[in-house]
Scaffold this motif. Structure first.
Motif, PDB file in Angstrom:
ATOM      1  N   GLU A   1     -45.552  33.454  22.760  1.00 58.87           N
ATOM      2  CA  GLU A   1     -45.973  34.300  23.640  1.00 58.87           C
ATOM      3  C   GLU A   1     -47.632  33.880  24.671  1.00 58.87           C
ATOM      4  OE1 GLU A   1     -46.992  38.530  22.709  1.00 58.87           O
ATOM      5  OE2 GLU A   1     -44.912  38.131  21.270  1.00 58.87           O
ATOM      6  N   THR A   2     -47.947  32.673  23.412  1.00 62.45           N
ATOM      7  CA  THR A   2     -49.121  31.881  24.735  1.00 62.45           C
ATOM      8  C   THR A   2     -48.957  30.980  25.177  1.00 62.45           C
ATOM      9  OG1 THR A   2     -50.113  31.832  22.059  1.00 62.45           O
ATOM     10  CG2 THR A   2     -51.019  30.695  23.505  1.00 62.45           C
ATOM     11  N   LEU A   3     -47.340  30.396  25.403  1.00 61.32           N
ATOM     12  CA  LEU A   3     -47.217  29.507  26.067  1.00 61.32           C
ATOM     13  C   LEU A   3     -46.866  30.274  27.387  1.00 61.32           C
ATOM     14  CD1 LEU A   3     -45.524  26.854  27.086  1.00 61.32           C
ATOM     15  CD2 LEU A   3     -43.902  27.294  26.622  1.00 61.32           C
ATOM     16  N   GLN A   4     -46.367  31.487  27.097  1.00 58.12           N
ATOM     17  CA  GLN A   4     -45.932  32.512  28.084  1.00 58.12           C
ATOM     18  C   GLN A   4     -47.072  33.240  29.151  1.00 58.12           C
ATOM     19  OE1 GLN A   4     -43.401  35.514  25.684  1.00 58.12           O
ATOM     20  NE2 GLN A   4     -41.480  33.834  26.302  1.00 58.12           N
ATOM     21  N   TYR A   5     -47.725  33.317  28.839  1.00 55.60           N
ATOM     22  CA  TYR A   5     -49.464  34.155  28.406  1.00 55.60           C
ATOM     23  C   TYR A   5     -49.987  32.740  29.722  1.00 55.60           C
ATOM     24  CZ  TYR A   5     -54.228  35.223  29.484  1.00 55.60           C
ATOM     25  OH  TYR A   5     -55.245  35.234  29.140  1.00 55.60           O
ATOM     26  N   MET A   6     -50.079  31.667  29.063  1.00 57.71           N
ATOM     27  CA  MET A   6     -50.381  30.475  29.962  1.00 57.71           C
ATOM     28  C   MET A   6     -49.970  30.352  31.559  1.00 57.71           C
ATOM     29  SD  MET A   6     -51.553  27.838  27.027  1.00 57.71           S
ATOM     30  CE  MET A   6     -52.446  26.853  28.113  1.00 57.71           C
ATOM     31  N   ALA A   7     -48.859  30.588  31.332  1.00 61.02           N
ATOM     32  CA  ALA A   7     -47.625  30.476  32.329  1.00 61.02           C
ATOM     33  C   ALA A   7     -47.493  31.347  33.453  1.00 61.02           C
ATOM     34  CB  ALA A   7     -46.361  30.373  32.047  1.00 61.02           C
ATOM     35  N   ARG A   8     -47.594  31.931  32.811  1.00 61.57           N
ATOM     36  CA  ARG A   8     -48.264  33.930  33.660  1.00 61.57           C
ATOM     37  C   ARG A   8     -49.157  33.612  34.131  1.00 61.57           C
ATOM     38  NH1 ARG A   8     -45.195  36.483  30.009  1.00 61.57           N
ATOM     39  NH2 ARG A   8     -47.087  37.115  29.128  1.00 61.57           N
TER      40      ARG A   8
ATOM     41  N   GLN B   1     -53.827  40.315  22.207  1.00 64.39           N
ATOM     42  CA  GLN B   1     -54.021  38.522  23.819  1.00 64.39           C
ATOM     43  C   GLN B   1     -55.829  38.266  22.558  1.00 64.39           C
ATOM     44  OE1 GLN B   1     -53.669  38.549  26.791  1.00 64.39           O
ATOM     45  NE2 GLN B   1     -54.951  36.799  26.395  1.00 64.39           N
ATOM     46  N   GLN B   2     -56.518  38.791  21.817  1.00 59.24           N
ATOM     47  CA  GLN B   2     -57.325  38.475  20.727  1.00 59.24           C
ATOM     48  C   GLN B   2     -56.693  36.950  19.834  1.00 59.24           C
ATOM     49  OE1 GLN B   2     -58.732  41.401  18.413  1.00 59.24           O
ATOM     50  NE2 GLN B   2     -61.064  40.352  19.088  1.00 59.24           N
ATOM     51  N   PHE B   3     -54.787  37.184  18.832  1.00 54.38           N
ATOM     52  CA  PHE B   3     -54.689  36.103  18.676  1.00 54.38           C
ATOM     53  C   PHE B   3     -54.053  35.118  19.615  1.00 54.38           C
ATOM     54  CE2 PHE B   3     -53.781  39.384  15.372  1.00 54.38           C
ATOM     55  CZ  PHE B   3     -54.363  38.680  14.523  1.00 54.38           C
ATOM     56  N   ILE B   4     -53.904  35.908  21.145  1.00 56.01           N
ATOM     57  CA  ILE B   4     -53.969  34.570  21.766  1.00 56.01           C
ATOM     58  C   ILE B   4     -54.413  33.442  22.201  1.00 56.01           C
ATOM     59  CG2 ILE B   4     -52.894  34.366  24.799  1.00 56.01           C
ATOM     60  CD1 ILE B   4     -50.361  36.401  24.281  1.00 56.01           C
ATOM     61  N   ASP B   5     -55.532  34.585  22.804  1.00 57.51           N
ATOM     62  CA  ASP B   5     -57.230  32.997  22.949  1.00 57.51           C
ATOM     63  C   ASP B   5     -57.778  32.524  21.701  1.00 57.51           C
ATOM     64  OD1 ASP B   5     -57.305  35.300  25.610  1.00 57.51           O
ATOM     65  OD2 ASP B   5     -58.206  36.491  25.121  1.00 57.51           O
ATOM     66  N   ALA B   6     -57.299  33.325  20.644  1.00 56.05           N
ATOM     67  CA  ALA B   6     -57.441  32.208  19.543  1.00 56.05           C
ATOM     68  C   ALA B   6     -56.230  30.891  19.378  1.00 56.05           C
ATOM     69  CB  ALA B   6     -57.457  33.199  18.243  1.00 56.05           C
ATOM     70  N   THR B   7     -55.156  31.404  19.566  1.00 52.19           N
ATOM     71  CA  THR B   7     -54.097  30.511  19.844  1.00 52.19           C
ATOM     72  C   THR B   7     -54.403  29.261  20.512  1.00 52.19           C
ATOM     73  OG1 THR B   7     -52.663  31.923  19.080  1.00 52.19           O
ATOM     74  CG2 THR B   7     -51.832  29.578  19.581  1.00 52.19           C
ATOM     75  N   ILE B   8     -55.270  29.817  21.528  1.00 56.36           N
ATOM     76  CA  ILE B   8     -55.470  28.346  23.044  1.00 56.36           C
ATOM     77  C   ILE B   8     -56.225  28.047  22.336  1.00 56.36           C
ATOM     78  CG2 ILE B   8     -56.815  28.227  25.502  1.00 56.36           C
ATOM     79  CD1 ILE B   8     -55.679  30.800  25.732  1.00 56.36           C
ATOM     80  N   ALA B   9     -57.513  28.477  21.797  1.00 64.03           N
ATOM     81  CA  ALA B   9     -58.642  27.480  21.507  1.00 64.03           C
ATOM     82  C   ALA B   9     -58.548  27.095  20.034  1.00 64.03           C
ATOM     83  CB  ALA B   9     -59.630  28.619  20.596  1.00 64.03           C
ATOM     84  N   THR B  10     -57.570  27.404  18.608  1.00 68.61           N
ATOM     85  CA  THR B  10     -57.029  26.480  18.221  1.00 68.61           C
ATOM     86  C   THR B  10     -55.962  25.559  18.616  1.00 68.61           C
ATOM     87  OG1 THR B  10     -57.169  28.450  16.655  1.00 68.61           O
ATOM     88  CG2 THR B  10     -55.619  26.866  15.756  1.00 68.61           C
ATOM     89  N   LEU B  11     -55.612  25.251  19.866  1.00 67.49           N
ATOM     90  CA  LEU B  11     -54.559  24.377  19.653  1.00 67.49           C
ATOM     91  C   LEU B  11     -55.600  23.667  20.441  1.00 67.49           C
ATOM     92  CD1 LEU B  11     -51.342  25.974  21.446  1.00 67.49           C
ATOM     93  CD2 LEU B  11     -51.182  24.399  20.014  1.00 67.49           C
ATOM     94  N   ALA B  12     -56.709  24.065  21.179  1.00 67.80           N
ATOM     95  CA  ALA B  12     -57.295  22.597  22.151  1.00 67.80           C
ATOM     96  C   ALA B  12     -58.100  21.877  21.161  1.00 67.80           C
ATOM     97  CB  ALA B  12     -57.846  23.385  22.474  1.00 67.80           C
ATOM     98  N   ARG B  13     -58.155  23.106  19.842  1.00 64.09           N
ATOM     99  CA  ARG B  13     -59.691  22.152  18.452  1.00 64.09           C
ATOM    100  C   ARG B  13     -58.186  20.864  18.000  1.00 64.09           C
ATOM    101  NH1 ARG B  13     -60.836  26.312  16.805  1.00 64.09           N
ATOM    102  NH2 ARG B  13     -59.878  26.492  14.544  1.00 64.09           N
ATOM    103  N   VAL B  14     -57.366  21.640  17.216  1.00 61.68           N
ATOM    104  CA  VAL B  14     -57.001  21.093  16.075  1.00 61.68           C
ATOM    105  C   VAL B  14     -55.100  20.752  16.136  1.00 61.68           C
ATOM    106  CG1 VAL B  14     -57.794  22.593  14.827  1.00 61.68           C
ATOM    107  CG2 VAL B  14     -55.534  22.977  15.361  1.00 61.68           C
ATOM    108  N   GLY B  15     -54.418  20.440  17.664  1.00 62.25           N
ATOM    109  CA  GLY B  15     -53.874  20.358  17.894  1.00 62.25           C
ATOM    110  C   GLY B  15     -52.300  21.357  17.239  1.00 62.25           C
ATOM    111  N   PHE B  16     -50.794  21.303  17.975  1.00 65.36           N
ATOM    112  CA  PHE B  16     -49.931  22.080  17.326  1.00 65.36           C
ATOM    113  C   PHE B  16     -49.937  21.857  16.500  1.00 65.36           C
ATOM    114  CE2 PHE B  16     -45.778  22.694  17.408  1.00 65.36           C
ATOM    115  CZ  PHE B  16     -45.520  23.805  17.882  1.00 65.36           C
ATOM    116  N   SER B  17     -49.670  21.052  15.389  1.00 67.40           N
ATOM    117  CA  SER B  17     -49.562  20.716  14.523  1.00 67.40           C
ATOM    118  C   SER B  17     -50.204  21.796  12.968  1.00 67.40           C
ATOM    119  CB  SER B  17     -48.825  19.299  13.152  1.00 67.40           C
ATOM    120  OG  SER B  17     -50.623  19.142  13.512  1.00 67.40           O
ATOM    121  N   ARG B  18     -51.286  21.410  13.953  1.00 62.40           N
ATOM    122  CA  ARG B  18     -52.179  21.935  12.864  1.00 62.40           C
ATOM    123  C   ARG B  18     -52.804  23.070  12.631  1.00 62.40           C
ATOM    124  NH1 ARG B  18     -57.580  17.818  12.223  1.00 62.40           N
ATOM    125  NH2 ARG B  18     -57.847  19.930  10.629  1.00 62.40           N
ATOM    126  N   ALA B  19     -52.124  24.002  14.017  1.00 66.41           N
ATOM    127  CA  ALA B  19     -52.171  25.448  14.232  1.00 66.41           C
ATOM    128  C   ALA B  19     -51.944  25.930  13.636  1.00 66.41           C
ATOM    129  CB  ALA B  19     -51.756  25.405  16.611  1.00 66.41           C
TER     130      ALA B  19
END
Length: 227
Positions: free
Chosen positions: A70-77, A23-41
């Protein structure tokens, strides 16, 4: 103590720790996507955001694709749970249910800038990858069918001339547009104004069920007012 019970006790702390780390990594992925976008995540970037090691993220997810899936699945749920719970808590009239659905879509948590920026990054990537369709198509259909059902109930209850499928499509498209407007960090208008915009649109389809603040007494007036 029975051997099976002992095994459960021994495994539970490890399982909890594993779920917590993921869950820590999923939360960090959401923050990273928001900050730098998909390609730089990258996995390295996500691990740094989480304050954890690159080796640990590899251990849990192996590849960037698995982590993003898994991040997408988490956000969709999370998105689905939010609107389902809103409907369960609302009065069981079509107008009240529609109001609850609209408010859930513009909820402060679901439509927080970081969440919306992460969704934007994933949506853009979904145009060239099957990741979104494979993991979210069923949720999208369930949501659309719920809107269509409520539109059909409102149309029948109020004797309105609009076609429920077309009204549902207009509502969904307007909600999507509202999300894209709110994706800017500053926002062109407030969430309250977003809600008023949605309710004003609903007034065009169902004038005896809604005003600019939401459902009119949960639609109870509709039966007593003539067309």
């Amino acid at each position: 103590m029975e051997e099976s019970k002992l095994a459960v006790i021994e495994q539970s702390p490890r399982k909890a720790s594993r779920e917590f780390r993921r869950q820590q990594f999923i939360d960090a992925t959401i923050a990273t996507l928001a900050r730098v976008g998909f390609s730089r995540a990258t996995l390295t970037e996500v691990a740094a955001t989480a304050g954890l090691s690159h080796g640990l993220i590899i251990f849990h997810f192996q590849t960037k694709e698995k982590l993003l899936t898994e991040t997408l699945q988490y956000m969709a749920r999370e998105y689905r749970d939010n609107w389902v719970q809103a409907l369960e808590a609302a009065p069981k009239t079509p107008a009240a249910q529609m109001e609850a659905l609209i408010r859930a879509d513009i909820d402060d948590t679901i439509s927080a800038p970081e969440r919306m920026a992460a969704w934007s990054a994933l949506w853009a990537e979904a145009q060239s990858r099957p990741i979104y369709q494979e993991n979210c198509a069923a949720f999208d259909l369930e949501y659309l069918h719920t809107i269509e059902k409520l539109c059909a109930e409102l149309t029948e209850e109020g004797g309105y001339p609009s076609l429920p499928v077309h009204a549902a499509r207009a509502i969904r498209v307007t909600l999507n547009g509202m999300w894209f407007d709110l994706m800017t960090m500053t926002g062109p208008y407030t969430r309250e104004e977003s809600l008023q915009t949605m309710f004003n649109m609903l007034m065009a389809f169902y004038p005896r069920h809604f005003d600019h603040t939401g459902a009119l007494e949960h639609g109870r007036r509709a039966a007593s007012q003539p067309m």
